[in-house]
Design an enzyme around this catalytic site. Structure first.
Site, PDB file in Angstrom:
ATOM      1  N   SER A 146     -15.012  19.486 -28.216  1.00 52.16           N
ATOM      2  CA  SER A 146     -14.600  20.100 -26.946  1.00 52.16           C
ATOM      3  C   SER A 146     -13.337  20.924 -27.149  1.00 52.16           C
ATOM      4  O   SER A 146     -12.681  20.815 -28.185  1.00 52.16           O
ATOM      5  CB  SER A 146     -14.295  18.959 -25.955  1.00 52.16           C
ATOM      6  OG  SER A 146     -13.538  19.417 -24.835  1.00 52.16           O
ATOM      7  N   TYR A 159     -10.600  11.619 -22.108  1.00 50.53           N
ATOM      8  CA  TYR A 159     -11.587  12.546 -22.674  1.00 50.53           C
ATOM      9  C   TYR A 159     -10.970  13.289 -23.861  1.00 50.53           C
ATOM     10  O   TYR A 159     -11.586  13.420 -24.922  1.00 50.53           O
ATOM     11  CB  TYR A 159     -12.018  13.526 -21.594  1.00 50.53           C
ATOM     12  CG  TYR A 159     -13.133  14.466 -21.953  1.00 50.53           C
ATOM     13  CD1 TYR A 159     -12.865  15.776 -22.356  1.00 50.53           C
ATOM     14  CD2 TYR A 159     -14.459  14.073 -21.866  1.00 50.53           C
ATOM     15  CE1 TYR A 159     -13.888  16.658 -22.659  1.00 50.53           C
ATOM     16  CE2 TYR A 159     -15.497  14.955 -22.163  1.00 50.53           C
ATOM     17  CZ  TYR A 159     -15.191  16.251 -22.557  1.00 50.53           C
ATOM     18  OH  TYR A 159     -16.209  17.138 -22.859  1.00 50.53           O
TER      19      TYR A 159
HETATM   20  C1  GCO Z   1     -12.471  19.832 -17.980  1.00 53.56           C
HETATM   21  C2  GCO Z   1     -13.834  20.279 -18.466  1.00 53.56           C
HETATM   22  C3  GCO Z   1     -13.837  20.323 -19.992  1.00 53.56           C
HETATM   23  C4  GCO Z   1     -15.122  20.958 -20.460  1.00 53.56           C
HETATM   24  C5  GCO Z   1     -15.270  20.981 -21.950  1.00 53.56           C
HETATM   25  C6  GCO Z   1     -14.312  21.964 -22.555  1.00 53.56           C
HETATM   26  O1  GCO Z   1     -12.410  19.021 -17.031  1.00 53.56           O
HETATM   27  O2  GCO Z   1     -11.486  20.303 -18.550  1.00 53.56           O
HETATM   28  O3  GCO Z   1     -14.860  19.437 -17.996  1.00 53.56           O
HETATM   29  O4  GCO Z   1     -13.706  19.016 -20.464  1.00 53.56           O
HETATM   30  O5  GCO Z   1     -16.200  20.266 -19.951  1.00 53.56           O
HETATM   31  O6  GCO Z   1     -15.076  19.711 -22.513  1.00 53.56           O
HETATM   32  O7  GCO Z   1     -14.565  22.030 -23.948  1.00 53.56           O
END
Ligand code: GCO
Length: 263
Positions: A146, A159
């Site tokens: 990501s 995340y």
């Molecule tokens: C967020 C987004 C990101 C994208 C992706 C970017 O909330 O910033 O959901 O997480 O989904 O991961 O690469």
């Protein structure tokens, strides 16, 4: 032959979280290059709908329900797939969740859940697919990273920690398994138009304007924009590519951005 370099004919690809979103887009890309699709999901309703869509598109698709964090279920499912469908040549570790919560408000249990699905899940699935690939001395594994593998953002601490860890797990898997002719790499999608980003992408949402301005290409990614890179990292064309993360991000990571009023 150029055409064989990118051909996935007679190959079988397992895509976790392949019932929707980027997972489905990448799976359709692999199917278009000739791969047999093995779709993982964790709800029967979504799986049935997805298999109908794959089959309507003319793809050979098989569905297997298992939770990527449940090692016993993963081990049994991978054994079943190898016996019922055939050798898994390509693994796409795509299944993942996100929680957008300021750190001070985030429960440790929620932080752990994101890490468990987004980082421990790929570790578990890779272990059980990898042992077959090692025996066959051939395999392709792609971990879906990501922008958060490289950058932080308010409210996505778990995340980002998971996706940053997944970048390093990719490099470590590449280090351990390259000698078995297994190429392990990552794809880092930028900001794509999916259900996962729908809450921050609506017309007029400040984040929508921010991303369009922050991305040199000036748009959100279309899930089909990932097909080419997925095919490349799954095909003989990438047989000497190991431990790389390819960012498909419209140039986002290449720039510090520009003032909102600049063209
Ligand atoms: C967020 C987004 C990101 C994208 C992706 C970017 O909330 O910033 O959901 O997480 O989904 O991961 O690469």
């Amino acid at each position: 032959m150029m055409s064989e370099l990118f051909s996935l004919k007679n190959k079988r690809a397992l895509i976790t979280g392949g019932t929707h979103g980027l997972g489905m887009a990448m799976a359709k890309g692999l199917g278009s290059a000739g791969a047999t699709l093995i779709i993982n999901g964790h709800t029967e309703e979504k799986m049935n709908a997805a298999l109908a869509e794959y089959k309507a598109a003319g793809f050979d698709a098989h569905g297997f329900l298992f939770d990527v964090t449940d090692e016993a279920s993963v081990a049994a499912s991978i054994d079943n797939i190898e016996q019922q469908v055939g050798p898994i040549d390509i693994l796409i570790n795509n299944a993942g969740i996100i929680m957008r919560t300021p750190m001070l408000e985030m429960e440790a249990s929620d932080f752990r859940k994101v890490i468990d699905i987004d980082l421990v899940g790929p570790f578990i699935v890779s272990k059980h697919v990898g042992k077959y690939m090692i025996n066959r001395k051939a395999g392709k594994i792609i971990n879906i990273c990501s922008m958060m593998s490289e950058l932080g953002r308010n409210t996505v601490s778990a995340y980002a920690a998971a996706k940053g860890g997944l970048k390093m797990l990719t490099k470590n898997m590449a280090t351990e398994w390259a000698k078995y002719n297994i190429q392990v790499n990552g794809i880092g999608p930028g900001y794509f138009a999916t259900t996962q980003t729908a809450p921050i992408r609506t017309e007029g949402h400040p984040f929508n304007e921010f991303i369009i301005n922050r991305t040199p290409a000036g748009r959100w990614g279309d899930p089909e924009d990932l097909a080419g890179t997925t095919i490349f990292l799954s095909s003989p064309a990438s047989n000497f590519v190991n431990g790389q993360i390819i960012y498909v991000d419209g140039g986002l990571l290449a720039t510090i951005g520009k003032p909102a009023n600049e063209a």
